[in-house]
Design an enzyme around this catalytic site. Structure first.
Site, PDB file in Angstrom:
ATOM      1  N   GLU A  96       0.820  -1.203   0.000  1.00  0.00           N
ATOM      2  CA  GLU A  96       0.000   0.000   0.000  1.00  0.00           C
ATOM      3  C   GLU A  96       0.860   1.262   0.000  1.00  0.00           C
ATOM      4  O   GLU A  96       0.471   2.288  -0.569  1.00  0.00           O
ATOM      5  CB  GLU A  96      -0.938  -0.006   1.215  1.00  0.00           C
TER       6      GLU A  96
ATOM      7  N   THR B 197      -5.156   7.657  -5.517  1.00  0.00           N
ATOM      8  CA  THR B 197      -5.225   7.763  -4.059  1.00  0.00           C
ATOM      9  C   THR B 197      -4.315   8.866  -3.542  1.00  0.00           C
ATOM     10  O   THR B 197      -4.689   9.651  -2.662  1.00  0.00           O
ATOM     11  CB  THR B 197      -4.837   6.420  -3.411  1.00  0.00           C
TER      12      THR B 197
END
Length: 311
Positions: A131, A183
């Protein structure tokens, strides 16, 4: 080491934040799911291939699955290698946990090949390295439900403290407008300071949503699906958001909002009929504004990544 052993893993999409729970709440979905095939090798290193058309990097350090595996391999004493083939059905940049599915699926599959020597918390910790490659931040709100299934609460990242929440049966309707919201970009536009009155309202909603899940109180879940901090800013990046949300709630949705950082929008319903009616609304909205889209009507995935041995 059982070199040459192969496994396949099904890796579920996830909805992070759940409206008010920015970076701390997430749920796993039964559809869509990525597929990973992994073979344990006596040749050290990680070799990654993709069978989809997304042109994702094969360099392990630049690939989310590779980065997660590199973190795992730091704690494996024996020399070991992995050959991994990824087929993505969760489009990167969709807001449905595409990077988490690859990161989580890779470490769960590797752990299976290594005799399940690591705990679920260990696997979350490893997958967070993926991530970080994707968004620049080690967050676990997609990773944790992807690995553990269901609805999860990340009480703390450092140290990692995970709470798995029970939840009543829920139907989830998702629309993925075919636009990209990165993101990292969606994080940059967020306010750095929050008014105390907004923070208090948000805390109440988070506590209410968690209580609603635990008590299986649909009305409380619906009342708590409100975000006064993140959604007002991020929703500006998603055409049609306000209309989808308002019309879905009029049609009987409990509530919903942005899935992760977007652009996908999700709505929760108590009955399948409502979820199907909301899908029709989502289609109408995006057809009217001329943006291509994909929709899903699905349910909570309660198992997380599923691994099957090939031989």
């Amino acid at each position: 080491m059982d070199y040459g052993k192969k496994v396949t893993a099904s890796c579920p999409a996830t909805v992070a934040n759940l409206v008010c729970g920015f970076d701390i709440l997430g749920m796993a979905l039964n559809d869509p799911q990525d597929e990973i095939e992994m073979t344990l090798s006596d040749v050290p290193g990680i070799r990654i291939s993709h069978t989809d058309g997304y042109a994702l990097p094969s360099d392990p350090a630049q690939n989310v699955a590779g980065a997660a595996l590199l973190d795992l391999m730091k704690e494996v004493q024996e020399p070991v290698g992995f050959d991994i083939s990824i087929t993505k059905h969760i489009k990167p940049g969709s807001g449905l946990g595409s990077s988490a599915a690859s990161s989580a699926g890779a470490v769960v599959a590797a752990n299976h090949l290594l005799g399940n020597r690591f705990s679920s918390k260990d696997l979350v910790r490893f997958a967070m390295a993926g991530e970080k490659v994707a968004s620049g931040v080690k967050h676990a709100d997609n990773i944790t439900p992807c690995i553990m299934g269901g609805v999860t609460l990340i009480r703390s990242i450092f140290p990692l403290d995970i709470v798995q929440l029970s939840a009543p049966p829920l139907f989830v309707t998702v629309v993925h407008p075919q636009i990209e919201v990165r993101t990292s970009d969606a994080r940059q536009i967020l306010r750095k300071e929050v008014l105390l009155k907004d923070a208090i309202r948000q805390w109440g909603n988070i506590a209410g949503l968690v209580s609603g899940f635990l008590q299986k109180d649909y009305d409380l879940i619906g009342r708590s699906l409100e975000d006064v901090i993140i959604e007002p800013v991020r929703s500006m990046l998603i055409p049609g958001f306000d209309e989808v949300k308002s019309r879905s709630k009029e049609a009987g949705a409990l509530g919903g909002g942005i899935s992760g950082s977007g652009p996908s929008i999700f709505m929760l319903s108590r009955e399948s009929e409502t979820a199907i009616a909301i899908e029709v609304i989502m289609k109408e909205v995006f057809q009217s504004i001329g943006i291509d889209y994909k929709t899903y009507v699905t349910t909570l995935n309660t198992t997380g990544v599923k691994v099957k041995s090939e031989y």
